[in-house]
Design a protein around this motif. Structure first.
Motif, mmCIF file in Angstrom:
data_model
loop_
_atom_site.group_PDB
_atom_site.id
_atom_site.type_symbol
_atom_site.label_atom_id
_atom_site.label_comp_id
_atom_site.label_asym_id
_atom_site.label_seq_id
_atom_site.Cartn_x
_atom_site.Cartn_y
_atom_site.Cartn_z
ATOM 1 N N GLU A 175 5.952 -0.151 -25.472
ATOM 2 C CA GLU A 175 7.260 -0.791 -25.395
ATOM 3 C C GLU A 175 7.423 -1.798 -26.528
ATOM 4 O O GLU A 175 6.523 -2.572 -26.836
ATOM 5 N N SER A 205 12.178 1.396 -28.782
ATOM 6 C CA SER A 205 13.610 1.384 -28.470
ATOM 7 C C SER A 205 14.408 2.136 -29.539
ATOM 8 O O SER A 205 15.371 2.840 -29.225
ATOM 9 N N GLY A 259 12.461 2.554 -23.248
ATOM 10 C CA GLY A 259 11.042 2.207 -23.237
ATOM 11 C C GLY A 259 10.215 3.473 -23.146
ATOM 12 O O GLY A 259 10.742 4.587 -23.248
ATOM 13 N N CYS A 279 9.615 7.874 -26.318
ATOM 14 C CA CYS A 279 10.408 6.789 -25.727
ATOM 15 C C CYS A 279 11.811 7.280 -25.422
ATOM 16 O O CYS A 279 12.426 7.990 -26.213
#
Length: 336
Positions: free
Chosen positions: A88, A93, A156, A162
Motif C-alpha cells: 500500500e 494507488s 490498495g 493493486c
C-alpha cells in the motif's frame, strides 16, 4: 536495524495477496503468469498498431476508433507487466488508478464502435460529426470512474495487483463489474439487431462477423475475474489459489483479445504475405511512393469489391467514416 526497517523488510518479503512468504510457490506462479499474460497482450497490441500504421488504417472514423481502442488496451497491458506485487502506498494507488482508467477506456471504445455501427447500419445515420464526442466520452468518462475510488481512499493491494481493496467490495462492483456486464449484454443485443438488419438489407454478414466478437471476448476474459472477486467478497481472509490463477490468466488479456478480433478481418490478412509486406513497407517508407493496393484514403465496404479511394482530401466524401455501406442505403445527416 531499527524496528521500522525490520517492518519494511518483513513487508517486502511477504506475499501480500496470500499473506505468506514471498517464496511461496503460489506467489511465484501468480506473479509469473501475470507478467506473461500481460506481456503477450502487450505484444498483441504492438502488432495491431504496426499493422494499422503499415496499412494506413487510421483515416476513416471507424478505423480511428479501432486505433484508439488498441492504444487504450496497450496502456492497460503495461500495468499488468509491472514487477512484484506492490504494498500500500502512492505507487500502488497509481497502478490501481491506471488499471481502472484504461480498463474503462478500452471498454468505452468497444461500446462506441458498437454504437457507431448501429447508427450507420440500422439507423442509417452519418456519424462523422460525432468523432469529438466519442473521444470526450472514451477518454473523459473513465477519468471520473477511476478518480472517484482514489478520492475515497479505496485503492490498495487487491490480489496480484493493486485495485479496489477487499474492504470496499461495493465499490468494486459498482465501479466496474455491474456496469461491465450490463454494457456487454447491451452490446450483444445491439449486434443481434445489426446482424438481423444486415442479413435482410444487404449481404454484409462477413464484414460484421469479426466486430461482433468485441463484446464476446470481453465477456470471456471477465468471467473468472468476476467469480474470483465474488469469492474475495465472501471469503476475504481465504483467497483461492485456483481462482486467483484463472483471474491473472484472463484479466490481462484484453489487448490480446482485441488483437484476435482484429485478425479476423480477412481484408488485411490477405496483404500480409511476404510479397504484400514488401509492397506495404515500400509504400510506407518511400516518400510519395504510390502503390495501388495501399491507398491511405478511407475504405468503405460495398456489396461488390472494396472501393479504391484516393488519399487526397478533396476526394473524401461526407460518409467516408462509414464502416458498412450499400448502394441502396443512404446515410442521413440527422440533426439533433
Amino acid at each position: 536495524m531499527t524496528d521500522e526497517n525490520l517492518k519494511a523488510t518483513s513487508n517486502e518479503s511477504r506475499c501480500i495477496f496470500f499473506n505468506t512468504d514471498s517464496e511461496d510457490y503460489r506467489c511465484v506462479v501468480i506473479l509469473t503468469v501475470k507478467r506473461a499474460t500481460g506481456t503477450v497482450s502487450l505484444v498483441g497490441c504492438i502488432f495491431v498498431l504496426f499493422v494499422i500504421w503499415l496499412l494506413r488504417r487510421y483515416h476513416s472514423l471507424a478505423q480511428k476508433m479501432i486505433l484508439s481502442l488498441t492504444v487504450a488496451a496497450f496502456a492497460d497491458s503495461v500495468a499488468y507487466v509491472m514487477g512484484e506485487s506492490l504494498a500500500e502506498g502512492p505507487l500502488c494507488s497509481f497502478q490501481a488508478w491506471w488499471l481502472t482508467y484504461f480498463d474503462w477506456s478500452a471498454l468505452a471504445w468497444v461500446c462506441l464502435i458498437t454504437l457507431n455501427l448501429y447508427l450507420n447500419l440500422v439507423r442509417e445515420v452519418g456519424t462523422n460529426r460525432y468523432e469529438m464526442l466519442y473521444h470526450l466520452t472514451a477518454w473523459g468518462g473513465p477519468l471520473a470512474m477511476a478518480t472517484l475510488p482514489l478520492l475515497r481512499g479505496c485503492y490498495g493491494p487487491a490480489g496480484a495487483w493493486c485495485w479496489i481493496t477487499d474492504a470496499h467490495v461495493a465499490w468494486r462492483f459498482g465501479i466496474w463489474y455491474v456496469p461491465l456486464f450490463g454494457l456487454i449484454f447491451l452490446m450483444c443485443g445491439c449486434y443481434a439487431r445489426i446482424i438481423c438488419v444486415a442479413n435482410r438489407r444487404v449481404s454484409l454478414a462477413e464484414e460484421i462477423k469479426p466486430l461482433k466478437w468485441y463484446p464476446s471476448v470481453y465477456l470471456l476474459v471477465s468471467i473468472f475475474p468476476l467469480i474470483n472477486r465474488l469469492h474475495n467478497a465472501f471469503y476475504p481472509q481465504d483467497p483461492s489459489f485456483t481462482l486467483t490463477l484463472l483471474h491473472v490468466l484472463t484479466a490481462p488479456l484484453h489487448g490480446l483479445a482485441n488483437a484476435f478480433v482484429f485478425s479476423l478481418d480477412g481484408d488485411w490478412r490477405s496483404v500480409l504475405s511476404p510479397s504484400g509486406m514488401q509492397l506495404a513497407l515500400q509504400s510506407r517508407l518511400c516518400d510519395r511512393t504510390r502503390i495501388g493496393e495501399y491507398h491511405p484514403g478511407a475504405v468503405r465496404y460495398t456489396q461488390a469489391d472494396l472501393a479504391d479511394l484516393s488519399d487526397d482530401d478533396e476526394e473524401d466524401d461526407d460518409d467516408a467514416n462509414v464502416l458498412f455501406y450499400s448502394p441502396h442505403m443512404t446515410l442521413k445527416d440527422r440533426g439533433p
